[in-house]
Design a protein around this motif. Structure first.
Motif, short mmCIF file in Angstrom:
data_model
loop_
_atom_site.label_atom_id
_atom_site.label_comp_id
_atom_site.label_asym_id
_atom_site.label_seq_id
_atom_site.Cartn_x
_atom_site.Cartn_y
_atom_site.Cartn_z
N GLN A 1 0.84 -1.19 0.00
CA GLN A 1 0.00 0.00 0.00
C GLN A 1 0.88 1.24 0.00
O GLN A 1 2.06 1.19 0.35
N LYS A 2 0.29 2.35 -0.39
CA LYS A 2 1.00 3.63 -0.35
C LYS A 2 0.97 4.17 1.07
O LYS A 2 -0.07 4.19 1.72
N ASP A 3 2.14 4.60 1.54
CA ASP A 3 2.18 5.20 2.86
C ASP A 3 1.94 6.70 2.75
O ASP A 3 1.57 7.22 1.69
N ALA A 4 2.12 7.40 3.88
CA ALA A 4 1.84 8.84 3.90
C ALA A 4 2.77 9.63 2.98
O ALA A 4 2.40 10.69 2.48
N ASP A 5 3.96 9.10 2.70
CA ASP A 5 4.91 9.78 1.82
C ASP A 5 4.75 9.35 0.37
O ASP A 5 5.54 9.77 -0.49
N GLY A 6 3.77 8.51 0.09
CA GLY A 6 3.55 8.08 -1.28
C GLY A 6 4.41 6.92 -1.72
O GLY A 6 4.43 6.55 -2.90
N LYS A 7 5.15 6.33 -0.77
CA LYS A 7 6.00 5.19 -1.10
C LYS A 7 5.24 3.89 -0.87
O LYS A 7 4.40 3.80 0.01
N SER A 8 5.59 2.89 -1.67
CA SER A 8 4.94 1.58 -1.54
C SER A 8 5.57 0.81 -0.39
O SER A 8 6.80 0.63 -0.34
N ALA A 9 4.74 0.36 0.54
CA ALA A 9 5.22 -0.36 1.72
C ALA A 9 4.39 -1.63 1.91
O ALA A 9 3.21 -1.68 1.58
N LYS A 10 5.05 -2.65 2.46
CA LYS A 10 4.38 -3.92 2.67
C LYS A 10 3.36 -3.80 3.79
O LYS A 10 3.66 -3.34 4.89
N ALA A 11 2.13 -4.24 3.51
CA ALA A 11 1.06 -4.14 4.50
C ALA A 11 0.62 -5.50 5.01
O ALA A 11 0.38 -5.67 6.21
N VAL A 12 0.49 -6.48 4.14
CA VAL A 12 0.00 -7.80 4.52
C VAL A 12 0.90 -8.84 3.86
O VAL A 12 1.32 -8.67 2.70
N GLU A 13 1.19 -9.91 4.58
CA GLU A 13 2.04 -10.98 4.05
C GLU A 13 1.54 -12.33 4.53
O GLU A 13 1.14 -12.48 5.69
N ALA A 14 1.54 -13.31 3.64
CA ALA A 14 1.22 -14.69 3.98
C ALA A 14 2.34 -15.58 3.46
O ALA A 14 2.97 -15.28 2.43
N SER A 15 2.62 -16.68 4.17
CA SER A 15 3.73 -17.55 3.81
C SER A 15 3.33 -19.01 3.97
O SER A 15 2.55 -19.35 4.88
N TYR A 16 3.85 -19.86 3.08
CA TYR A 16 3.61 -21.30 3.17
C TYR A 16 4.92 -22.01 2.83
O TYR A 16 5.48 -21.82 1.74
N ASP A 17 5.42 -22.84 3.76
CA ASP A 17 6.69 -23.54 3.58
C ASP A 17 6.51 -24.84 2.82
O ASP A 17 5.50 -25.54 2.99
#
Length: 496
Positions: free
Chosen positions: A175-191
């Motif tokens: 998602q875009k943060d307050a500065d307009g940069k793309s930042a990771k918001a949600v993550e899912a993982s499967y081994d």
């Protein structure tokens, strides 16, 4: 570097807020096609499936990223604080087409979105996977091979908690943060579990400086502590052929190790000892480091060379089936000195040519010699079958911060004539590889492997270059043409 806490890799959802006052509720599930808990992937295996995204209310996003990651982690308990290191050696990014994104770049509340993915386990890593300095090209090539998964198996895989190698499919929402940069918001993982194909390597060149292995031992034998010497026994062994694991990791091919024994008696009356039996065990040694390893850790002296460099080693063993020594006896060999001292007429006479209990008589010229003109030799084949039902074996590998090697320990139990016994233990390298599918002729895609294609080409070249033999054909295949005299006679017989 602070210590980190590691948890088992399973399907989970980690929610991070980009803006402190917004905590979007997004559920992400990673579904892999035809997957089950004990499934093992290998080289060229396809890892395909889809990611399901379900939001409880409208959640805007910038992009969705799906990756296949291979990560190695080590932890070294230093004097002041534990050193935890993480190295991502594999990073495959799955491009997500724009057609799979919502047009408004917003996950609508109550709607489930499906994003497909498809990865193929590669055979080698990229050059960027190993960026530290390595003076050895062979070791550099070893670091660019895929290491197997270690740790978190259903069975014991001889791995300490200080070393882990995991493969996982990860999905991320940015998602875009307050500065307009793309930042990771949600993550899912499967081994997932990966055991790559590992071909047979050349035998190691073991020297006296390689403290992990004991290739040969020499021992003086006596009937008792106060009795004179019976002779000297030399026990040696070479590196056996590798044990090959099936691509599913559930079975192994057996191999055989050879133990050579040579007994040099001090007198003509000294008889070689009896070999009672040979016991063996396999030891898995895991090396781990907080920094890049710049040489083979199983060669030279690991503890002395890198004791203060944030490195460690862990070993665990499993006993192998005991093999009784049967139908094997000592054989008599005449030394070169015996032949020179006694001349061409030197002979050894024995009641039993290949029996250790036979009494030998020598020529009178060599009876009073300080060294006997003969010795005894024996070769014993030791079968090696790894217990895959109890343990999980992974192939031998060397990576940037973790390595795994195996040692085959063989203990020879000897019994002297009066009942005293002694033991001699050897430790030789035991390589474990992984066989390819189709008996090594084809890969996972059904196409011939490079080795198979080169073998077929070599056979065609050999057939073409086979020497041809020239000989006279049989008489029935010969056409007889008239000679000169016959042609003149036929012309003379014609009427004018």
């Amino acid at each position: 570097m602070s210590s980190r806490s590691w948890s088992k890799g399973h399907a989970s959802t980690a929610v991070e807020s980009v803006q402190k006052h917004i905590t979007p509720k997004v559920n992400m599930d990673i579904c892999i096609d035809n997957h089950y808990q004990s499934k093992i992937y290998t080289t060229f295996s396809s890892v395909s499936g889809h990611v399901k995204v379900h939001a409880s209310y409208d959640v805007p996003f910038d992009k969705v990223q799906i990756l296949l990651l291979g990560t190695s982690r080590t932890r070294v308990d230093a004097i002041n604080i534990p050193q935890a290191t993480s190295h991502t050696f594999l990073k495959l990014l799955m491009p997500v087409p724009e057609s799979h994104y919502p047009e408004t770049r917003c996950f609508q509340a109550g709607t489930t979105y499906t994003i497909p993915f498809n990865f193929v386990i590669p055979q080698y890593l990229t050059l960027n996977a190993c960026s530290h300095r390595i003076p050895n090209d062979a070791l550099k090539d070893a670091h660019l091979r895929l290491p197997p998964s270690i740790g978190d198996w259903g069975k014991d895989d001889f791995t300490p908690h200080m070393s882990r190698i995991t493969y996982s499919v990860r999905a991320r929402i940015y998602q875009k943060d307050a500065d307009g940069k793309s930042a990771k918001a949600v993550e899912a993982s499967y081994d997932i579990k990966v055991i790559p194909i590992v071909a047979e390597d050349a035998p190691l060149n073991i020297t006296e400086q390689d403290k992990l292995y004991i290739m040969s031992k020499r021992k003086t034998l006596r009937k008792s502590i106060l009795s004179p010497k019976m002779g000297k026994l030399t026990v040696s062994a070479n590196q056996p052929a590798p044990v090959m694991i099936s691509s599913d990791g559930h079975s192994t091919t057996p191999t055989t190790a050879q133990v050579d024994l040579v007994f040099e008696p001090t007198s003509n009356e000294s008889q070689p000892p009896k070999v009672v039996g040979i016991t063996s065990k396999a030891t898995a040694v895991t090396y781990y480091s907080a920094a890049g390893i710049n040489q083979y850790p199983n060669l030279k002296d690991w503890a002395r060379s890198y004791g203060a460099d944030g490195r460690g080693a862990y070993s665990s063993s499993v006993a192998l089936p005991t093999m009784p020594v049967e139908n094997v006896s000592w054989k008599l060999h005449v030394t070169e000195q015996g032949r020179r001292d006694s001349g061409y007429g030197f002979e050894l006479q024995s009641d039993s040519e290949h029996s250790a209990s036979g009494r030998y008589s020598v020529d009178s010229r060599t009876r009073n010699s300080k060294t006997t003109p003969f010795s005894y030799a024996m070769q014993v084949q030791v079968p090696v079958q790894l217990p895959t039902d109890k343990k999980q074996f992974v192939p031998t590998f060397h990576s940037c911060i973790s390595s795994r090697v195996y040692v085959l320990w063989m203990t020879v139990t000897l019994s002297a004539l009066v009942g005293t016994s002694s033991v001699v233990t050897l430790g030789v390298p035991l390589q474990i590889g992984v066989g390819s599918r189709g008996g090594g002729r084809v890969d996972a895609t059904g196409l011939p492997t490079f080795e198979a294609a080169m073998e077929d080409a070599a056979l065609e070249v050999d057939a073409y270059l086979q020497p041809r033999t020239l000989c006279m054909p049989d008489i029935e295949f010969c056409s007889r043409l008239p000679g000169y005299s016959e042609r003149i006679g036929s012309r003379a017989a014609q009427p004018v």
